[in-house]
Design a protein around this motif. Structure first.
Motif, PDB file in Angstrom:
ATOM      1  N   ASN A 173       0.817  -1.101  -0.152  1.00 42.25           N
ATOM      2  CA  ASN A 173      -0.008   0.015  -0.063  1.00 42.25           C
ATOM      3  C   ASN A 173       0.701   1.181  -0.057  1.00 42.25           C
ATOM      4  O   ASN A 173       2.090   1.216  -0.019  1.00 42.25           O
ATOM      5  CB  ASN A 173      -1.002  -0.031   1.389  1.00 42.25           C
ATOM      6  N   HIS A 174       0.178   2.512   0.095  1.00 41.21           N
ATOM      7  CA  HIS A 174       1.111   3.784   0.353  1.00 41.21           C
ATOM      8  C   HIS A 174       0.509   4.499   1.124  1.00 41.21           C
ATOM      9  O   HIS A 174      -0.706   4.757   1.024  1.00 41.21           O
ATOM     10  CB  HIS A 174       1.124   4.272  -1.312  1.00 41.21           C
ATOM     11  N   ARG A 175       1.179   5.176   1.937  1.00 41.07           N
ATOM     12  CA  ARG A 175       0.661   5.857   2.896  1.00 41.07           C
ATOM     13  C   ARG A 175       0.103   7.239   2.237  1.00 41.07           C
ATOM     14  O   ARG A 175      -0.914   7.699   3.082  1.00 41.07           O
ATOM     15  CB  ARG A 175       1.991   6.421   3.786  1.00 41.07           C
ATOM     16  N   SER A 176       0.299   7.628   1.203  1.00 39.05           N
ATOM     17  CA  SER A 176      -0.395   8.798   0.524  1.00 39.05           C
ATOM     18  C   SER A 176      -1.583   8.395   0.279  1.00 39.05           C
ATOM     19  O   SER A 176      -2.606   9.122   0.166  1.00 39.05           O
ATOM     20  CB  SER A 176       0.448   9.314  -0.857  1.00 39.05           C
ATOM     21  N   ILE A 177      -1.906   7.200  -0.178  1.00 34.29           N
ATOM     22  CA  ILE A 177      -3.219   6.656  -0.497  1.00 34.29           C
ATOM     23  C   ILE A 177      -4.113   6.792   0.691  1.00 34.29           C
ATOM     24  O   ILE A 177      -5.401   7.348   0.667  1.00 34.29           O
ATOM     25  CB  ILE A 177      -3.260   5.114  -0.771  1.00 34.29           C
ATOM     26  N   ASP A 214      -2.713  -4.819 -14.780  1.00 36.33           N
ATOM     27  CA  ASP A 214      -3.065  -3.531 -15.088  1.00 36.33           C
ATOM     28  C   ASP A 214      -4.400  -3.228 -15.072  1.00 36.33           C
ATOM     29  O   ASP A 214      -4.756  -1.904 -14.961  1.00 36.33           O
ATOM     30  CB  ASP A 214      -2.700  -3.205 -16.645  1.00 36.33           C
ATOM     31  N   GLU A 215      -5.304  -4.401 -15.050  1.00 39.37           N
ATOM     32  CA  GLU A 215      -6.769  -3.981 -14.947  1.00 39.37           C
ATOM     33  C   GLU A 215      -7.178  -3.305 -13.436  1.00 39.37           C
ATOM     34  O   GLU A 215      -7.980  -2.396 -13.461  1.00 39.37           O
ATOM     35  CB  GLU A 215      -7.833  -5.169 -15.173  1.00 39.37           C
ATOM     36  N   PHE A 216      -6.284  -3.813 -12.486  1.00 42.26           N
ATOM     37  CA  PHE A 216      -6.740  -3.284 -11.151  1.00 42.26           C
ATOM     38  C   PHE A 216      -6.441  -1.815 -11.228  1.00 42.26           C
ATOM     39  O   PHE A 216      -7.241  -0.981 -10.684  1.00 42.26           O
ATOM     40  CB  PHE A 216      -5.760  -3.969 -10.031  1.00 42.26           C
ATOM     41  N   PHE A 217      -5.394  -1.038 -11.498  1.00 40.43           N
ATOM     42  CA  PHE A 217      -4.930   0.116 -11.662  1.00 40.43           C
ATOM     43  C   PHE A 217      -6.163   0.963 -12.500  1.00 40.43           C
ATOM     44  O   PHE A 217      -6.459   2.169 -12.039  1.00 40.43           O
ATOM     45  CB  PHE A 217      -3.731   0.485 -12.137  1.00 40.43           C
ATOM     46  N   LYS A 218      -6.574   0.414 -13.528  1.00 39.87           N
ATOM     47  CA  LYS A 218      -7.648   1.068 -14.267  1.00 39.87           C
ATOM     48  C   LYS A 218      -8.793   1.227 -13.567  1.00 39.87           C
ATOM     49  O   LYS A 218      -9.545   2.030 -13.642  1.00 39.87           O
ATOM     50  CB  LYS A 218      -7.670   0.241 -15.586  1.00 39.87           C
ATOM     51  N   ILE A 254      -9.315   1.868 -10.311  1.00 38.27           N
ATOM     52  CA  ILE A 254      -9.178   2.564  -9.301  1.00 38.27           C
ATOM     53  C   ILE A 254      -8.853   4.116  -9.761  1.00 38.27           C
ATOM     54  O   ILE A 254      -8.535   4.919  -9.046  1.00 38.27           O
ATOM     55  CB  ILE A 254      -8.211   2.239  -8.106  1.00 38.27           C
ATOM     56  N   ALA A 255      -8.644   4.413 -11.033  1.00 35.31           N
ATOM     57  CA  ALA A 255      -8.148   5.441 -11.660  1.00 35.31           C
ATOM     58  C   ALA A 255      -8.818   6.430 -11.164  1.00 35.31           C
ATOM     59  O   ALA A 255      -8.405   7.822 -11.096  1.00 35.31           O
ATOM     60  CB  ALA A 255      -8.167   5.336 -13.411  1.00 35.31           C
ATOM     61  N   TYR A 256     -10.282   6.375 -10.881  1.00 36.59           N
ATOM     62  CA  TYR A 256     -10.931   7.528 -10.469  1.00 36.59           C
ATOM     63  C   TYR A 256     -10.685   8.172  -9.232  1.00 36.59           C
ATOM     64  O   TYR A 256     -10.913   9.319  -8.905  1.00 36.59           O
ATOM     65  CB  TYR A 256     -12.585   6.671 -10.291  1.00 36.59           C
ATOM     66  N   MET A 257      -9.985   7.411  -8.509  1.00 40.76           N
ATOM     67  CA  MET A 257      -9.502   7.743  -7.101  1.00 40.76           C
ATOM     68  C   MET A 257      -8.557   8.832  -7.312  1.00 40.76           C
ATOM     69  O   MET A 257      -8.313   9.616  -6.215  1.00 40.76           O
ATOM     70  CB  MET A 257      -9.042   6.790  -6.300  1.00 40.76           C
ATOM     71  N   LYS A 258      -7.664   8.884  -8.362  1.00 46.44           N
ATOM     72  CA  LYS A 258      -6.517   9.776  -8.547  1.00 46.44           C
ATOM     73  C   LYS A 258      -7.166  11.176  -8.620  1.00 46.44           C
ATOM     74  O   LYS A 258      -6.396  12.114  -8.307  1.00 46.44           O
ATOM     75  CB  LYS A 258      -5.910   9.443  -9.869  1.00 46.44           C
ATOM     76  N   LYS A 259      -8.540  11.436  -9.172  1.00 48.28           N
ATOM     77  CA  LYS A 259      -9.039  12.604  -9.060  1.00 48.28           C
ATOM     78  C   LYS A 259      -9.415  13.231  -7.907  1.00 48.28           C
ATOM     79  O   LYS A 259      -9.844  14.336  -7.749  1.00 48.28           O
ATOM     80  CB  LYS A 259     -10.108  12.693 -10.000  1.00 48.28           C
ATOM     81  N   TRP A 260      -9.585  12.426  -6.754  1.00 53.29           N
ATOM     82  CA  TRP A 260      -9.922  12.883  -5.468  1.00 53.29           C
ATOM     83  C   TRP A 260      -9.206  13.945  -4.863  1.00 53.29           C
ATOM     84  O   TRP A 260      -9.512  14.841  -4.246  1.00 53.29           O
ATOM     85  CB  TRP A 260     -10.075  11.590  -4.486  1.00 53.29           C
ATOM     86  N   SER A 278       0.034   6.381  -8.510  1.00 55.14           N
ATOM     87  CA  SER A 278       1.087   6.509  -9.641  1.00 55.14           C
ATOM     88  C   SER A 278       2.381   5.804  -9.019  1.00 55.14           C
ATOM     89  O   SER A 278       2.899   5.051  -9.911  1.00 55.14           O
ATOM     90  CB  SER A 278       1.286   8.039  -9.904  1.00 55.14           C
ATOM     91  N   GLU A 279       2.907   5.741  -7.880  1.00 48.47           N
ATOM     92  CA  GLU A 279       4.199   5.303  -7.516  1.00 48.47           C
ATOM     93  C   GLU A 279       3.995   3.771  -7.489  1.00 48.47           C
ATOM     94  O   GLU A 279       4.923   3.027  -7.658  1.00 48.47           O
ATOM     95  CB  GLU A 279       4.487   5.917  -6.063  1.00 48.47           C
ATOM     96  N   LEU A 280       2.626   3.422  -6.905  1.00 45.92           N
ATOM     97  CA  LEU A 280       2.578   1.911  -7.006  1.00 45.92           C
ATOM     98  C   LEU A 280       2.487   1.269  -8.369  1.00 45.92           C
ATOM     99  O   LEU A 280       3.083   0.293  -8.680  1.00 45.92           O
ATOM    100  CB  LEU A 280       1.284   1.500  -6.242  1.00 45.92           C
ATOM    101  N   GLU A 281       1.927   2.151  -9.340  1.00 39.86           N
ATOM    102  CA  GLU A 281       1.905   1.845 -10.801  1.00 39.86           C
ATOM    103  C   GLU A 281       3.335   1.602 -11.302  1.00 39.86           C
ATOM    104  O   GLU A 281       3.680   0.588 -11.867  1.00 39.86           O
ATOM    105  CB  GLU A 281       1.245   2.741 -11.626  1.00 39.86           C
ATOM    106  N   GLU A 282       4.133   2.785 -11.045  1.00 41.23           N
ATOM    107  CA  GLU A 282       5.672   2.428 -11.214  1.00 41.23           C
ATOM    108  C   GLU A 282       6.495   1.365 -10.751  1.00 41.23           C
ATOM    109  O   GLU A 282       7.231   0.900 -11.375  1.00 41.23           O
ATOM    110  CB  GLU A 282       6.339   4.055 -10.842  1.00 41.23           C
ATOM    111  N   MET A 283       5.952   1.037  -9.574  1.00 43.69           N
ATOM    112  CA  MET A 283       6.911   0.051  -8.978  1.00 43.69           C
ATOM    113  C   MET A 283       6.453  -1.244  -9.642  1.00 43.69           C
ATOM    114  O   MET A 283       7.266  -2.058  -9.944  1.00 43.69           O
ATOM    115  CB  MET A 283       6.462  -0.040  -7.509  1.00 43.69           C
ATOM    116  N   PHE A 284       4.915  -1.494  -9.877  1.00 44.01           N
ATOM    117  CA  PHE A 284       4.550  -2.564 -10.465  1.00 44.01           C
ATOM    118  C   PHE A 284       5.278  -2.791 -12.035  1.00 44.01           C
ATOM    119  O   PHE A 284       5.451  -3.961 -12.434  1.00 44.01           O
ATOM    120  CB  PHE A 284       3.172  -2.792 -10.549  1.00 44.01           C
ATOM    121  N   GLU A 285       5.351  -1.552 -12.528  1.00 42.97           N
ATOM    122  CA  GLU A 285       6.019  -1.738 -13.880  1.00 42.97           C
ATOM    123  C   GLU A 285       7.277  -2.221 -13.739  1.00 42.97           C
ATOM    124  O   GLU A 285       7.797  -3.034 -14.891  1.00 42.97           O
ATOM    125  CB  GLU A 285       5.719  -0.282 -14.402  1.00 42.97           C
TER     126      GLU A 285
END
Length: 444
Positions: free
Chosen positions: A166-170, A235-239, A241-247, A256-263
């Motif tokens: 997880n990420h503390r920023s989340i 990748d489907e998971f991050f798609k 929850i993409a709506y949460m980035k707009k919060w 975004s940092e979790l996506e970068e790590m998974f890449e």
């Protein structure tokens, strides 16, 4: 001595002794883990068990502060037994930064102390095995910590485990979205959320209401948000929850940092189902600022995390105005030993010697020790049974301790010394062997 003056032998609650079998298993476990750490370029350091109190106080959660072993030493100094190895690392890095090359990769194995309630796999004195990156903001460091965790457990023969991330920023972003803005209030929310696997969502909700006075609809929405969990790495998971980035920006940064790590991880030869996102992972220690990790064993979920950690970008600020980023994890050896025992992976030997030399008569001891010395010189660990006892008793000793072979020294009509080599697993015996032939068989 009068019987009523004898001291009853006992250990303090939460502290324990180790018999040879478990102590040897722990030694082999540490040896395996150190091999993994060194293969990634981590180097060892050591720090004292005892630190000045002002080094450690206020660095952990409120619960850990209550669990500190704090006292005055003989010089009247205010001191604390270390509760983990990360805060002492921050002190170490600040103190010796001019002598270290950054980024610095270290590992440390040592005992830490917390006066918490003792339970299965959880003690008041326990051994932590830490590995950390210091001096780099790169998400590649976080990805490498995942690799080390994965490689370590795989090397130990554990096949079914999950590394939750997880990420503390989340978590900060979710709190902000629901109107929880004050930093202290957020810390309290994270501290309570961190208990969710132990006490359940209902109890967490009740504590959030009692402690922070949050309204029921806010608690319901908050618990729903942190219940988001990745079913499998894709990748489907991050798609989804993409709506949460707009919060808010915090959520954007964390996801975004979790996506970068998974890449970074996706092209490695690792089982992708092992590492997954779980928004309820908070980690109770207050110094985490970025990605956090917890590792559970699929067949022993109630045991809790056997390896946890995360990124801490501001820890050295306690000791210096210079900012040094850090990320790392800690393997709980005591809990892992419990797990290995329950999974049937724990080795059953209580001796380091492969061969037990036994004598049928006392007069053969000089020859027995000569043979044992020759075997040790060839790299074969060897023990000599110290008495000329009955063969059954000596073989039983070898069987109980886990010797692979018994070398029985006796006498025949034609030879002063005869040797019989017995394989303790198969029961096969080899008669009248020369020393050279004995070595060849043992090495096989």
């Amino acid at each position: 001595m009068a019987e009523d003056s004898l001291i009853v032998p006992r250990t303090l609650s939460g502290f324990r002794d180790r018999l040879p079998k478990e102590a040897m298993a722990k030694e082999k476990l540490i040896e395996c883990l150190i091999g993994v750490f060194e293969s990634f370029g981590f180097v060892p350091i050591e720090t004292p068990h005892l630190e000045y109190a002002d080094i450690l106080i206020k660095q952990g959660s409120e619960e850990i502060q209550k669990e500190l072993y704090r006292f005055k030493d003989h010089g009247g100094r205010d001191v604390v037994l270390r509760f983990d190895q990360t805060v002492p690392l921050a002190r170490f890095i600040t103190q010796y930064k001019n002598e270290l090359d950054l980024p610095f990769k270290r590992f440390a194995v040592g005992n830490v102390f917390r006066g918490e309630r003792a339970q299965k796999g959880r003690y008041r004195e326990f051994t932590q095995c830490d590995f950390d990156f210091i001096g780099s903001d790169s998400i590649a460091c976080d990805a490498e910590i995942i690799q080390v965790i994965y490689t370590s457990l795989a090397k130990l023969g554990i096949e079914e485990f999950t590394i939750w991330v997880n990420h503390r920023s989340i978590l900060n972003g979710i709190c902000n979205h629901f109107g929880i803005i004050e930093q202290k209030a957020i810390q309290n929310v994270l501290r309570i959320i961190d208990k969710i696997d132990k006490i359940g969502a209902q109890a967490v909700g009740d504590e959030l209401s009692e402690t922070l006075g949050l309204q029921k609809h806010i608690i319901t929405a908050l618990l729903e948000a942190i219940s988001i969990k990745q079913v499998e790495a894709s990748d489907e998971f991050f798609k989804s929850i993409a709506y949460m980035k707009k919060w808010n920006q915090e959520l954007d940064i964390g996801i975004s940092e979790l996506e970068e790590m998974f890449e970074i991880l996706k092209d490695l030869e690792m089982d992708k189902s092992v590492y997954r996102v779980n928004f309820s992972i908070a980690r109770g220690l207050g110094y985490y600022t970025g990605i956090v990790y917890e590792t559970t064993l699929n067949r022993l979920k109630t045991l809790g995390s056997v390896c946890s950690g995360g990124r801490y970008d501001n820890l050295t600020r306690t000791f210096s105005n210079e900012r040094l980023s850090g990320v790392g994890a800690s393997i709980g050896l005591d809990r892992l030993l419990v797990a290995l025992g329950e999974l049937g992976i724990l080795e059953g030997r209580s001796t380091s010697a492969r061969v037990l030399v036994v004598c049928m008569e006392k007069r053969f001891f000089p020859y027995a020790h000569k043979i044992a010395q020759s075997l040790r010189s060839s790299g074969i660990y060897t023990e000599v049974y110290p008495q000329a006892a009955k063969l059954k008793k000596q073989l039983s000793y070898a069987d109980n301790k886990g010797h692979e072979y018994c070398l029985i020294i006796g006498e025949s009509e034609f030879e002063t010394h005869t040797m019989t080599l017995k394989n303790m697993t198969t029961g096969i015996q080899f008669e009248s062997l020369s020393l050279l032939k004995t070595l060849e068989i043992v090495e096989v």
